[in-house]
Design a protein around this motif. Sequence first.
Motif, PDB file in Angstrom:
ATOM      1  N   GLY A 119      -8.974   1.416   4.720  1.00  0.00           N
ATOM      2  CA  GLY A 119      -8.164   2.407   3.755  1.00  0.00           C
ATOM      3  C   GLY A 119      -8.741   3.611   4.335  1.00  0.00           C
ATOM      4  N   THR A 142       0.946  -1.098  -0.039  1.00  0.00           N
ATOM      5  CA  THR A 142      -0.031  -0.156  -0.074  1.00  0.00           C
ATOM      6  C   THR A 142       0.984   1.199   0.186  1.00  0.00           C
ATOM      7  N   HIS A 197      -3.438  -3.656   0.562  1.00  0.00           N
ATOM      8  CA  HIS A 197      -3.441  -4.448  -0.726  1.00  0.00           C
ATOM      9  C   HIS A 197      -4.407  -5.557  -0.718  1.00  0.00           C
TER      10      HIS A 197
END
Length: 196
Positions: A81, A35, A99
């Motif tokens: 996120g 990420t 991810h």
Amino acid sequence: MNVLLPEIETKRLILRKFTQNDLEPLFLILSDKQTNTYLPWFPVQTIEETQSFLQHYQEEYQQTLGHQYAVCFKKDNLPIGYVHLSYNDSYDLGYGLRHDFWRMGITTEACLAIIEQLRKIGFSYITATHDRNNPRSGEVMKKIGMTYRYSYEEQWQPKDKLVVFRMYQLNFDGQNSRVYQKYWNQSKQHFIESFL
């Protein structure tokens, strides 16, 4: 623009403020090496480092400028996120996602919901940038209606590496010829690519 955006729900997601209870999920996001490959900061190593990010979010929430959204599935309301919008003159949209949740359309869904709110509030435009080596991020920008405007070089900190960024923009007010020029003007190396 002195506006605090509200909590937002989409078909699958809740976009809300980070709270102190989110420390461990935020650690999983910020420590994810994949990420954070194309982000300016290094992946966090400890919960203490994560607490610094959380403290920053809490300080942002005390202001009427800017916001930091946790992106959560409705089923458990745990952050996987984030989506940020800076309230300097760039109105820069940024995002990151663990991810293991990539390729599910989550970031696109979250960004579209925020864009709809910004349109209602009366924003004139937003921008977003991505590392040229991370074209998937650019694909999100295209999916949410943004248009490529130019590329520029920047020595990114704290990683101290030279990055070519692609700048995208979305104008809400119909002034499609408007281009945010600050990155272009600040960079000695700027150009328009014909990669599309």
